[in-house]
Enzyme design. Structure first.
Site, PDB file in Angstrom:
ATOM      1  N   ASP A  64       0.884  -1.164   0.000  1.00 18.27           N
ATOM      2  CA  ASP A  64       0.000   0.000   0.000  1.00 18.27           C
ATOM      3  C   ASP A  64       0.928   1.222   0.000  1.00 18.27           C
ATOM      4  O   ASP A  64       1.412   1.676   1.029  1.00 18.27           O
ATOM      5  CB  ASP A  64      -0.888  -0.028   1.251  1.00 18.27           C
ATOM      6  N   GLU A 157       1.566   2.620  13.033  1.00 14.69           N
ATOM      7  CA  GLU A 157       0.528   2.551  12.005  1.00 14.69           C
ATOM      8  C   GLU A 157      -0.545   1.649  12.616  1.00 14.69           C
ATOM      9  O   GLU A 157      -0.489   0.434  12.501  1.00 14.69           O
ATOM     10  CB  GLU A 157       1.108   1.991  10.705  1.00 14.69           C
ATOM     11  N   GLU A 166     -10.780  -2.651  15.454  1.00 16.65           N
ATOM     12  CA  GLU A 166      -9.640  -3.358  16.025  1.00 16.65           C
ATOM     13  C   GLU A 166      -9.006  -2.649  17.210  1.00 16.65           C
ATOM     14  O   GLU A 166      -8.212  -3.221  17.932  1.00 16.65           O
ATOM     15  CB  GLU A 166      -8.543  -3.641  15.000  1.00 16.65           C
ATOM     16  N   HIS A 306      -5.444   0.123   1.061  1.00 16.09           N
ATOM     17  CA  HIS A 306      -6.019  -1.175   1.447  1.00 16.09           C
ATOM     18  C   HIS A 306      -7.151  -1.010   2.462  1.00 16.09           C
ATOM     19  O   HIS A 306      -7.866  -1.961   2.733  1.00 16.09           O
ATOM     20  CB  HIS A 306      -4.924  -2.096   1.991  1.00 16.09           C
TER      21      HIS A 306
END
Ligand code: SAH
Length: 366
Positions: A64, A157, A166, A306
Protein backbone atom coordinates in the site's frame (compact mmCIF):
# COMPACT_ATOMS: atom_id res chain seq x y z
CA UNK A 1 -13.65 -19.25 7.88
CA UNK A 2 -10.70 -17.27 9.12
CA UNK A 3 -10.77 -13.72 10.37
CA UNK A 4 -9.09 -12.67 7.19
CA UNK A 5 -12.04 -13.84 5.14
CA UNK A 6 -14.65 -12.02 7.13
CA UNK A 7 -17.39 -9.97 5.64
CA UNK A 8 -15.87 -6.54 5.74
CA UNK A 9 -15.23 -6.87 2.14
CA UNK A 10 -17.12 -7.80 -0.91
CA UNK A 11 -13.95 -9.02 -2.57
CA UNK A 12 -11.71 -11.95 -1.84
CA UNK A 13 -8.54 -9.99 -1.26
CA UNK A 14 -6.38 -10.54 1.77
CA UNK A 15 -7.61 -8.42 4.60
CA UNK A 16 -5.70 -6.41 7.08
CA UNK A 17 -7.19 -6.99 10.45
CA UNK A 18 -5.33 -5.44 13.32
CA UNK A 19 -6.28 -8.25 15.60
CA UNK A 20 -5.82 -8.24 19.31
CA UNK A 21 -4.13 -11.15 20.87
CA UNK A 22 -6.06 -11.59 24.06
CA UNK A 23 -7.80 -14.70 22.87
CA UNK A 24 -4.67 -16.22 21.37
CA UNK A 25 -2.92 -19.18 22.85
CA UNK A 26 -0.21 -17.72 25.07
CA UNK A 27 2.18 -20.48 24.08
CA UNK A 28 2.45 -18.73 20.73
CA UNK A 29 4.43 -15.97 22.38
CA UNK A 30 6.88 -18.18 24.21
CA UNK A 31 9.24 -19.17 21.44
CA UNK A 32 12.76 -17.87 21.65
CA UNK A 33 14.89 -16.50 18.92
CA UNK A 34 15.01 -19.49 16.69
CA UNK A 35 13.14 -17.96 13.79
CA UNK A 36 13.16 -20.69 11.19
CA UNK A 37 11.98 -23.39 13.59
CA UNK A 38 9.31 -21.20 15.11
CA UNK A 39 7.97 -20.13 11.74
CA UNK A 40 7.75 -23.71 10.53
CA UNK A 41 5.71 -24.65 13.58
CA UNK A 42 2.99 -22.09 12.88
CA UNK A 43 -0.26 -23.73 11.81
CA UNK A 44 -3.53 -22.40 10.43
CA UNK A 45 -4.91 -22.49 13.99
CA UNK A 46 -2.29 -19.95 15.03
CA UNK A 47 -3.05 -17.72 12.05
CA UNK A 48 -6.71 -17.79 12.98
CA UNK A 49 -5.90 -15.85 16.14
CA UNK A 50 -2.83 -14.12 14.89
CA UNK A 51 -2.99 -13.21 11.23
CA UNK A 52 -0.07 -10.80 11.68
CA UNK A 53 2.27 -13.76 12.05
CA UNK A 54 1.91 -14.48 8.35
CA UNK A 55 3.87 -12.35 5.90
CA UNK A 56 0.87 -11.99 3.57
CA UNK A 57 -0.81 -9.30 5.63
CA UNK A 58 2.48 -7.37 5.88
CA UNK A 59 2.96 -7.71 2.14
CA UNK A 60 -0.42 -6.08 1.62
CA UNK A 61 0.43 -3.20 3.97
CA UNK A 62 3.92 -2.65 2.54
CA UNK A 63 2.53 -2.65 -1.01
CA UNK A 64 0.00 0.00 0.00
CA UNK A 65 2.19 2.74 -1.39
CA UNK A 66 -0.03 5.59 -0.22
CA UNK A 67 0.42 4.37 3.33
CA UNK A 68 4.04 3.24 3.41
CA UNK A 69 5.46 6.00 1.21
CA UNK A 70 3.74 8.61 3.35
CA UNK A 71 5.48 7.32 6.50
CA UNK A 72 8.76 7.13 4.58
CA UNK A 73 8.42 10.70 3.31
CA UNK A 74 7.48 11.99 6.74
CA UNK A 75 10.63 10.44 8.23
CA UNK A 76 13.12 11.10 5.43
CA UNK A 77 11.96 14.64 4.72
CA UNK A 78 11.73 15.62 8.39
CA UNK A 79 14.86 14.12 9.84
CA UNK A 80 14.82 16.77 12.58
CA UNK A 81 11.93 14.83 14.14
CA UNK A 82 13.95 11.61 14.38
CA UNK A 83 17.68 12.36 14.32
CA UNK A 84 19.40 11.54 17.65
CA UNK A 85 15.99 10.69 19.19
CA UNK A 86 14.83 7.61 21.06
CA UNK A 87 11.93 6.16 19.08
CA UNK A 88 9.27 3.62 20.04
CA UNK A 89 7.63 1.78 17.14
CA UNK A 90 4.26 0.51 18.41
CA UNK A 91 3.31 -2.65 16.50
CA UNK A 92 6.42 -2.88 14.35
CA UNK A 93 5.35 -5.75 12.05
CA UNK A 94 8.24 -6.32 9.65
CA UNK A 95 10.06 -3.39 11.27
CA UNK A 96 9.68 -1.11 8.26
CA UNK A 97 8.98 2.09 10.23
CA UNK A 98 11.88 1.32 12.59
CA UNK A 99 14.18 0.86 9.60
CA UNK A 100 13.08 4.23 8.18
CA UNK A 101 13.81 5.84 11.56
CA UNK A 102 17.19 4.13 11.91
CA UNK A 103 18.16 5.36 8.45
CA UNK A 104 17.06 8.88 9.39
CA UNK A 105 19.57 8.86 12.26
CA UNK A 106 17.56 7.82 15.33
CA UNK A 107 19.73 7.35 18.42
CA UNK A 108 17.84 4.14 19.18
CA UNK A 109 14.60 2.49 18.09
CA UNK A 110 12.56 0.07 20.20
CA UNK A 111 10.43 -1.99 17.84
CA UNK A 112 7.64 -3.72 19.76
CA UNK A 113 5.67 -6.45 18.03
CA UNK A 114 3.51 -9.11 19.65
CA UNK A 115 3.04 -11.52 16.76
CA UNK A 116 5.52 -14.13 15.55
CA UNK A 117 6.56 -11.53 12.97
CA UNK A 118 8.78 -10.08 15.73
CA UNK A 119 11.29 -12.90 15.11
CA UNK A 120 11.32 -12.08 11.42
CA UNK A 121 11.68 -8.35 12.12
CA UNK A 122 14.76 -9.13 14.21
CA UNK A 123 16.22 -11.07 11.31
CA UNK A 124 15.43 -8.24 8.88
CA UNK A 125 17.01 -5.66 11.20
CA UNK A 126 20.14 -7.83 11.43
CA UNK A 127 20.49 -8.50 7.73
CA UNK A 128 20.21 -4.77 7.04
CA UNK A 129 22.95 -4.00 9.57
CA UNK A 130 20.82 -2.10 12.08
CA UNK A 131 21.04 -4.47 15.06
CA UNK A 132 22.84 -1.93 17.21
CA UNK A 133 20.28 0.83 16.53
CA UNK A 134 17.03 -1.18 16.53
CA UNK A 135 16.00 -3.44 19.40
CA UNK A 136 13.08 -5.69 18.56
CA UNK A 137 10.98 -6.59 21.59
CA UNK A 138 8.51 -9.42 21.19
CA UNK A 139 5.38 -8.97 23.26
CA UNK A 140 2.34 -6.82 23.81
CA UNK A 141 2.92 -3.14 24.47
CA UNK A 142 0.70 -3.54 27.52
CA UNK A 143 2.97 -6.24 28.93
CA UNK A 144 6.55 -5.62 27.82
CA UNK A 145 9.22 -3.83 29.80
CA UNK A 146 11.20 -1.15 27.99
CA UNK A 147 14.84 -0.92 29.06
CA UNK A 148 14.56 2.89 29.25
CA UNK A 149 12.11 5.10 31.18
CA UNK A 150 11.09 7.53 28.40
CA UNK A 151 11.09 7.87 24.61
CA UNK A 152 11.15 11.05 22.50
CA UNK A 153 9.02 9.79 19.61
CA UNK A 154 6.20 7.27 19.25
CA UNK A 155 5.51 6.08 15.73
CA UNK A 156 2.75 3.65 14.83
CA UNK A 157 0.53 2.55 12.00
CA UNK A 158 -2.47 1.60 14.12
CA UNK A 159 -5.41 2.58 11.91
CA UNK A 160 -8.06 -0.06 11.23
CA UNK A 161 -11.02 -0.21 8.90
CA UNK A 162 -13.40 2.66 9.67
CA UNK A 163 -10.34 4.07 11.47
CA UNK A 164 -11.38 2.56 14.78
CA UNK A 165 -12.02 -1.10 14.09
CA UNK A 166 -9.64 -3.36 16.02
CA UNK A 167 -9.00 -0.69 18.59
CA UNK A 168 -5.24 -0.50 18.30
CA UNK A 169 -5.49 3.20 19.07
CA UNK A 170 -5.82 2.29 22.75
CA UNK A 171 -2.44 0.54 22.56
CA UNK A 172 -0.81 3.69 21.16
CA UNK A 173 -2.41 5.86 23.85
CA UNK A 174 -1.24 3.39 26.50
CA UNK A 175 2.34 3.64 25.19
CA UNK A 176 2.11 7.45 25.00
CA UNK A 177 0.89 7.75 28.59
CA UNK A 178 3.53 5.38 29.90
CA UNK A 179 6.68 6.28 27.99
CA UNK A 180 6.44 9.50 25.95
CA UNK A 181 8.57 12.29 27.36
CA UNK A 182 6.81 15.63 28.02
CA UNK A 183 6.62 17.49 24.72
CA UNK A 184 7.47 14.31 22.77
CA UNK A 185 6.24 13.57 19.26
CA UNK A 186 3.47 11.17 18.19
CA UNK A 187 3.50 10.15 14.52
CA UNK A 188 0.88 10.54 13.13
CA UNK A 189 -0.74 13.02 15.53
CA UNK A 190 -4.11 13.67 13.86
CA UNK A 191 -6.81 11.33 12.58
CA UNK A 192 -10.22 12.41 11.26
CA UNK A 193 -13.33 10.53 10.24
CA UNK A 194 -15.59 11.73 7.38
CA UNK A 195 -19.03 10.89 6.05
CA UNK A 196 -20.65 11.20 2.63
CA UNK A 197 -23.59 9.57 0.78
CA UNK A 198 -23.66 7.45 -2.38
CA UNK A 199 -25.85 5.99 -5.06
CA UNK A 200 -25.19 2.23 -4.94
CA UNK A 201 -28.23 0.39 -6.33
CA UNK A 202 -26.22 -2.27 -8.07
CA UNK A 203 -24.12 -3.35 -5.13
CA UNK A 204 -26.91 -3.03 -2.58
CA UNK A 205 -28.91 -5.43 -4.75
CA UNK A 206 -26.01 -7.83 -4.80
CA UNK A 207 -25.20 -7.70 -1.08
CA UNK A 208 -28.55 -6.99 0.59
CA UNK A 209 -31.59 -7.64 -1.63
CA UNK A 210 -29.91 -10.88 -2.78
CA UNK A 211 -31.22 -12.64 0.34
CA UNK A 212 -34.87 -12.02 -0.57
CA UNK A 213 -34.82 -14.72 -3.22
CA UNK A 214 -32.02 -17.29 -3.19
CA UNK A 215 -32.74 -19.94 -5.84
CA UNK A 216 -36.42 -19.33 -5.14
CA UNK A 217 -36.17 -19.37 -1.31
CA UNK A 218 -36.73 -16.54 1.14
CA UNK A 219 -33.57 -15.94 3.16
CA UNK A 220 -34.49 -12.40 4.15
CA UNK A 221 -33.62 -13.13 7.81
CA UNK A 222 -29.98 -12.95 6.64
CA UNK A 223 -30.72 -9.68 4.85
CA UNK A 224 -31.62 -8.10 8.20
CA UNK A 225 -28.22 -9.17 9.53
CA UNK A 226 -26.35 -8.21 6.37
CA UNK A 227 -27.56 -4.64 6.52
CA UNK A 228 -26.19 -4.22 10.07
CA UNK A 229 -22.67 -5.08 8.93
CA UNK A 230 -20.74 -2.23 7.34
CA UNK A 231 -19.04 -3.31 4.16
CA UNK A 232 -15.42 -2.45 3.48
CA UNK A 233 -15.12 -1.75 -0.21
CA UNK A 234 -13.95 0.75 -2.77
CA UNK A 235 -16.45 3.39 -3.75
CA UNK A 236 -16.21 5.10 -7.12
CA UNK A 237 -16.01 8.90 -6.97
CA UNK A 238 -18.93 9.09 -9.46
CA UNK A 239 -21.26 7.44 -6.93
CA UNK A 240 -20.98 10.35 -4.50
CA UNK A 241 -24.22 12.34 -4.35
CA UNK A 242 -23.68 14.75 -1.45
CA UNK A 243 -20.85 16.78 -0.08
CA UNK A 244 -18.64 15.26 2.60
CA UNK A 245 -18.52 16.25 6.26
CA UNK A 246 -15.99 15.69 8.96
CA UNK A 247 -17.53 13.77 11.88
CA UNK A 248 -14.64 13.87 14.28
CA UNK A 249 -11.00 14.79 14.49
CA UNK A 250 -8.70 13.29 17.10
CA UNK A 251 -5.41 14.60 18.40
CA UNK A 252 -3.45 11.44 19.17
CA UNK A 253 -0.90 13.40 21.19
CA UNK A 254 -3.53 14.71 23.63
CA UNK A 255 -6.74 12.66 23.47
CA UNK A 256 -7.98 10.23 26.11
CA UNK A 257 -8.97 6.71 25.23
CA UNK A 258 -12.65 7.52 25.82
CA UNK A 259 -12.57 10.22 23.12
CA UNK A 260 -12.73 7.50 20.48
CA UNK A 261 -16.36 6.93 21.52
CA UNK A 262 -18.57 9.88 20.55
CA UNK A 263 -21.76 11.19 18.97
CA UNK A 264 -21.31 13.58 16.06
CA UNK A 265 -24.04 15.46 14.18
CA UNK A 266 -23.87 15.79 10.39
CA UNK A 267 -25.62 17.58 7.55
CA UNK A 268 -24.99 16.31 4.02
CA UNK A 269 -26.09 18.50 1.11
CA UNK A 270 -27.07 16.83 -2.19
CA UNK A 271 -25.06 18.04 -5.16
CA UNK A 272 -27.41 16.57 -7.78
CA UNK A 273 -30.80 14.81 -8.12
CA UNK A 274 -30.24 11.14 -7.37
CA UNK A 275 -31.05 8.14 -5.16
CA UNK A 276 -29.05 7.40 -2.05
CA UNK A 277 -28.51 3.82 -0.91
CA UNK A 278 -25.73 4.17 1.61
CA UNK A 279 -23.59 6.46 3.70
CA UNK A 280 -19.85 6.06 3.35
CA UNK A 281 -17.23 6.67 6.01
CA UNK A 282 -13.50 7.15 5.50
CA UNK A 283 -10.61 8.74 7.35
CA UNK A 284 -7.44 10.69 6.91
CA UNK A 285 -4.33 10.98 9.05
CA UNK A 286 -1.94 13.90 9.36
CA UNK A 287 1.57 14.47 10.63
CA UNK A 288 1.33 18.10 11.68
CA UNK A 289 4.79 18.17 13.28
CA UNK A 290 6.40 18.01 9.84
CA UNK A 291 8.00 21.05 8.30
CA UNK A 292 5.12 21.02 5.80
CA UNK A 293 1.93 19.29 6.88
CA UNK A 294 1.86 15.73 5.52
CA UNK A 295 -0.60 12.85 5.58
CA UNK A 296 -2.95 10.80 3.45
CA UNK A 297 -6.66 10.29 2.94
CA UNK A 298 -8.56 7.04 2.41
CA UNK A 299 -11.48 8.89 0.79
CA UNK A 300 -13.16 7.83 -2.46
CA UNK A 301 -11.60 10.75 -4.33
CA UNK A 302 -8.05 9.88 -3.25
CA UNK A 303 -5.78 7.14 -4.50
CA UNK A 304 -7.06 3.80 -3.20
CA UNK A 305 -5.53 2.26 -0.09
CA UNK A 306 -6.02 -1.17 1.45
CA UNK A 307 -8.45 0.43 3.93
CA UNK A 308 -10.85 1.19 1.05
CA UNK A 309 -14.00 2.89 2.43
CA UNK A 310 -16.70 1.69 4.82
CA UNK A 311 -20.21 1.48 3.37
CA UNK A 312 -23.28 1.61 5.62
CA UNK A 313 -26.40 0.58 3.70
CA UNK A 314 -29.67 2.35 4.45
CA UNK A 315 -32.90 0.40 4.83
CA UNK A 316 -34.69 2.86 2.54
CA UNK A 317 -33.70 4.31 -0.78
CA UNK A 318 -33.65 8.09 -0.41
CA UNK A 319 -34.83 10.09 -3.40
CA UNK A 320 -33.01 13.38 -3.06
CA UNK A 321 -33.01 16.64 -5.03
CA UNK A 322 -30.03 18.93 -5.47
CA UNK A 323 -29.68 21.22 -2.47
CA UNK A 324 -31.73 19.06 -0.09
CA UNK A 325 -30.05 17.86 3.10
CA UNK A 326 -29.78 14.65 5.05
CA UNK A 327 -29.36 15.59 8.68
CA UNK A 328 -28.55 13.23 11.48
CA UNK A 329 -26.00 11.98 13.92
CA UNK A 330 -23.63 9.08 14.25
CA UNK A 331 -22.72 7.50 17.57
CA UNK A 332 -19.60 5.37 17.66
CA UNK A 333 -18.66 3.22 20.64
CA UNK A 334 -16.51 0.23 21.48
CA UNK A 335 -18.63 -2.86 21.85
CA UNK A 336 -18.85 -3.70 25.54
CA UNK A 337 -18.32 -7.44 25.15
CA UNK A 338 -15.61 -7.22 22.52
CA UNK A 339 -13.77 -3.87 22.64
CA UNK A 340 -12.25 -4.49 19.21
CA UNK A 341 -15.72 -4.37 17.62
CA UNK A 342 -17.30 -1.02 16.91
CA UNK A 343 -20.99 -0.28 17.50
CA UNK A 344 -22.45 2.40 15.26
CA UNK A 345 -25.81 4.10 15.71
CA UNK A 346 -26.99 6.17 12.79
CA UNK A 347 -29.89 8.64 12.97
CA UNK A 348 -30.86 10.30 9.71
CA UNK A 349 -33.71 12.26 8.26
CA UNK A 350 -34.57 13.77 4.94
CA UNK A 351 -37.46 16.15 4.51
CA UNK A 352 -37.39 16.47 0.75
CA UNK A 353 -39.73 17.14 -2.13
CA UNK A 354 -40.03 13.45 -3.09
CA UNK A 355 -38.98 11.73 0.10
CA UNK A 356 -39.72 12.32 3.78
CA UNK A 357 -38.04 9.91 6.11
CA UNK A 358 -36.56 9.69 9.58
CA UNK A 359 -34.89 6.56 10.84
CA UNK A 360 -32.40 5.02 13.27
CA UNK A 361 -30.17 2.11 12.22
CA UNK A 362 -27.67 0.11 14.21
CA UNK A 363 -24.50 -1.38 12.76
CA UNK A 364 -21.63 -3.37 14.13
CA UNK A 365 -18.14 -3.79 12.70
CA UNK A 366 -17.07 -7.26 13.75
N1 SAH B 1 4.36 -1.02 11.61
C1 SAH B 1 4.11 -2.07 10.64
C2 SAH B 1 2.92 -2.96 11.00
C3 SAH B 1 1.60 -2.23 11.17
S1 SAH B 1 0.24 -3.35 11.49
C4 SAH B 1 3.93 -1.43 9.28
O1 SAH B 1 3.69 -0.22 9.23
O2 SAH B 1 4.00 -2.14 8.26
C5 SAH B 1 0.13 -3.31 13.23
C6 SAH B 1 1.04 -4.29 13.96
O3 SAH B 1 0.85 -4.07 15.34
C7 SAH B 1 0.76 -5.75 13.71
O4 SAH B 1 1.95 -6.39 13.27
C8 SAH B 1 0.31 -6.30 15.05
O5 SAH B 1 0.76 -7.62 15.30
C9 SAH B 1 0.92 -5.31 16.03
N2 SAH B 1 0.19 -5.13 17.30
C10 SAH B 1 -1.15 -4.97 17.46
N3 SAH B 1 -1.47 -4.80 18.75
C11 SAH B 1 -0.29 -4.84 19.44
C12 SAH B 1 0.05 -4.74 20.83
N4 SAH B 1 -0.89 -4.55 21.75
N5 SAH B 1 1.36 -4.84 21.18
C13 SAH B 1 2.31 -5.04 20.23
N6 SAH B 1 2.05 -5.15 18.90
C14 SAH B 1 0.77 -5.05 18.51
Amino acid sequence: MTRTENNHNGSDETQKTKLSFEDADESMYDGGDNNADVADDITSADYYFDSYSHFGIHEEMLKDVVRTKCYQDVIYKNKFLIKDKIVLDVGAGTGILSLFCAKAGAAHVYAVECSQMADTAREIVKSNGFSDVITVLKGKIEEIKLPIPKVDVIISEWMGYFLLYENMLDTVLYARNKWLVDGGTVLPDKASLYLTAIEDAHYKDDKVEFWDDVYGFDMSCIKRKAITEPLVDTVDGNQIVTDSKMLKTMDISKMASGDASFTAPFKLVAQRNDHIHALVAYFDVAFTMCHKKMGFSTGPKSRATHWKQTVLYLEDVLTICEGETITGSMTIAQNKKNPRDVDIKLNYSLNGQHCKISRTQLYRMR
